[in-house]
Design an enzyme around this catalytic site. Structure first.
Site, PDB file in Angstrom:
ATOM      1  CE  LYS A  39     -12.154 -12.361 -11.728  1.00 14.06           C
ATOM      2  NZ  LYS A  39     -11.228 -11.555 -11.476  1.00 14.06           N
TER       3      LYS A  39
ATOM      4  N   GLY B  32       0.794  -1.306   0.087  1.00 16.37           N
ATOM      5  CA  GLY B  32      -0.060   0.073  -0.041  1.00 16.37           C
ATOM      6  C   GLY B  32       0.872   1.246  -0.050  1.00 16.37           C
ATOM      7  CB  SER B  33       4.464   2.217  -0.837  1.00 15.77           C
ATOM      8  OG  SER B  33       4.489   1.797  -2.217  1.00 15.77           O
ATOM      9  CG  ASN B  34       1.838   3.187  -5.909  1.00 22.92           C
ATOM     10  OD1 ASN B  34       2.144   4.145  -6.525  1.00 22.92           O
ATOM     11  ND2 ASN B  34       2.528   1.964  -5.705  1.00 22.92           N
TER      12      ASN B  34
ATOM     13  CG  MET C  65      -1.873  -8.920  -5.957  1.00 23.60           C
ATOM     14  SD  MET C  65      -0.579  -8.077  -7.053  1.00 23.60           S
ATOM     15  CE  MET C  65       0.392  -9.333  -7.437  1.00 23.60           C
ATOM     16  NE  ARG C  66      -8.522 -11.009  -5.488  1.00 24.29           N
ATOM     17  CZ  ARG C  66      -8.261 -12.790  -5.393  1.00 24.29           C
ATOM     18  NH1 ARG C  66      -8.801 -13.230  -6.519  1.00 24.29           N
ATOM     19  NH2 ARG C  66      -8.025 -13.174  -4.394  1.00 24.29           N
ATOM     20  CG  LEU C  67      -6.851 -10.456 -14.643  1.00 24.06           C
ATOM     21  CD1 LEU C  67      -7.039 -11.283 -15.785  1.00 24.06           C
ATOM     22  CD2 LEU C  67      -6.160  -9.218 -15.296  1.00 24.06           C
TER      23      LEU C  67
ATOM     24  CG  HIS D 254       2.822  -2.872 -14.841  1.00 24.10           C
ATOM     25  ND1 HIS D 254       2.577  -3.958 -13.944  1.00 24.10           N
ATOM     26  CD2 HIS D 254       3.940  -3.205 -15.654  1.00 24.10           C
ATOM     27  CE1 HIS D 254       3.666  -5.022 -14.424  1.00 24.10           C
ATOM     28  NE2 HIS D 254       4.296  -4.682 -15.156  1.00 24.10           N
TER      29      HIS D 254
HETATM   30  C1  GRF Z   1       3.718  -1.266  -7.360  1.00 26.14           C
HETATM   31  O1  GRF Z   1       4.859  -1.674  -7.829  1.00 26.14           O
HETATM   32  C2  GRF Z   1       2.493  -1.449  -8.517  1.00 26.14           C
HETATM   33  O2  GRF Z   1       3.040  -0.691  -9.664  1.00 26.14           O
HETATM   34  C3  GRF Z   1       2.294  -2.854  -8.961  1.00 26.14           C
HETATM   35  O3  GRF Z   1       1.980  -3.335  -7.570  1.00 26.14           O
HETATM   36  C4  GRF Z   1       2.972  -2.649  -6.432  1.00 26.14           C
HETATM   37  C5  GRF Z   1       2.351  -1.980  -5.264  1.00 26.14           C
HETATM   38  O4  GRF Z   1       2.808  -1.597  -4.278  1.00 26.14           O
HETATM   39  N1  GRF Z   1       0.810  -2.839  -9.412  1.00 26.14           N
HETATM   40  P1  GRF Z   1       2.394  -0.783  -3.030  1.00 26.14           P
HETATM   41  O5  GRF Z   1       1.564  -2.016  -2.569  1.00 26.14           O
HETATM   42  O6  GRF Z   1       1.663   0.356  -3.665  1.00 26.14           O
HETATM   43  O7  GRF Z   1       3.398  -0.495  -2.313  1.00 26.14           O
END
Ligand code: GRF
Length: 193
Positions: free
Chosen positions: A67, A14-16, A92-94, A111
């Protein structure tokens, strides 16, 4: 201008999520993070959401028949929170037609590679091990395919003499800025209603 409502979908660290939540809190983005959607009850991102007092919808796909079933429930919750834009951030899912039809053109992803190169898991490591000289980060609209959909933004990162760990740190920092810029671009150009 009324603040847009963002939902972030995440499965892990969850850093983003945190970078976006902080940018909204500091008015760097004219939006609020209205909801975290998380498919993993043990994910650290849930602790981050609590820190920011952001509501969490936690679910476990194994408790649903399909789903379509869990996405139908997610859509109801998104509507309750008046969500305008969905940001996938390590989800982590489509996603399927249930979400895509309801939020057409309003679901974006980040990504850690220069797409269409190095789709899928461990993209930073894939690029490092391949030996490319330049890698980077991509934001894109989401479609049914893995890391597919129209590209919105890209930032290139030269690999130089970095170790894999150094490259990962650098890429994640670039991700946080690119995601905020991309959200601003979408919100400010009123591509979402
Ligand atoms: C990031 O590298 C993002 O690009 C990818 O999954 C990772 C998630 O990182 N889709 P975080 O959980 O936001 O730290």
């Amino acid at each position: 201008m009324i603040k847009k409502h963002i939902a972030i979908f995440a499965s892990g660290n969850g850093s983003n999520f945190e970078a976006i939540a902080r940018a909204c809190a500091k008015n760097r983005v004219n939006a609020v993070v209205a909801l975290l959607v998380c498919d993993n009850p043990n994910a650290f991102v849930i602790q981050r959401a609590k820190k920011f007092d952001i509501p969490v919808f936690e679910f476990q796909p194994k408790n649903y028949a399909s789903k379509a079933d869990y996405e139908t429930e997610i859509v109801q919750i998104l509507k309750k929170h008046n969500v305008d834009l969905i940001c996938l951030a390590g989800y982590m899912r489509l996603v399927s037609d249930v979400l895509l039809n309801e939020y057409e053109g309003k679901i974006i992803n980040i990504h850690p590679s220069l797409l269409p190169a190095f789709k899928g898991l461990n993209a930073i490591q894939q690029a490092f091990e391949y030996g490319v000289k330049l890698t980077g980060v991509t934001t894109h609209f989401v479609d049914k395919t893995m890391d597919g959909g129209t590209i919105i933004g890209q930032v290139a990162v030269p690999i130089g003499n970095c170790t894999l760990e150094e490259l990962e740190t650098h890429i994640h920092a670039v991700e946080h800025e690119l995601y905020i810029n991309t959200i601003n671009k979408i919100i400010n150009y009123e591509n979402i209603t």
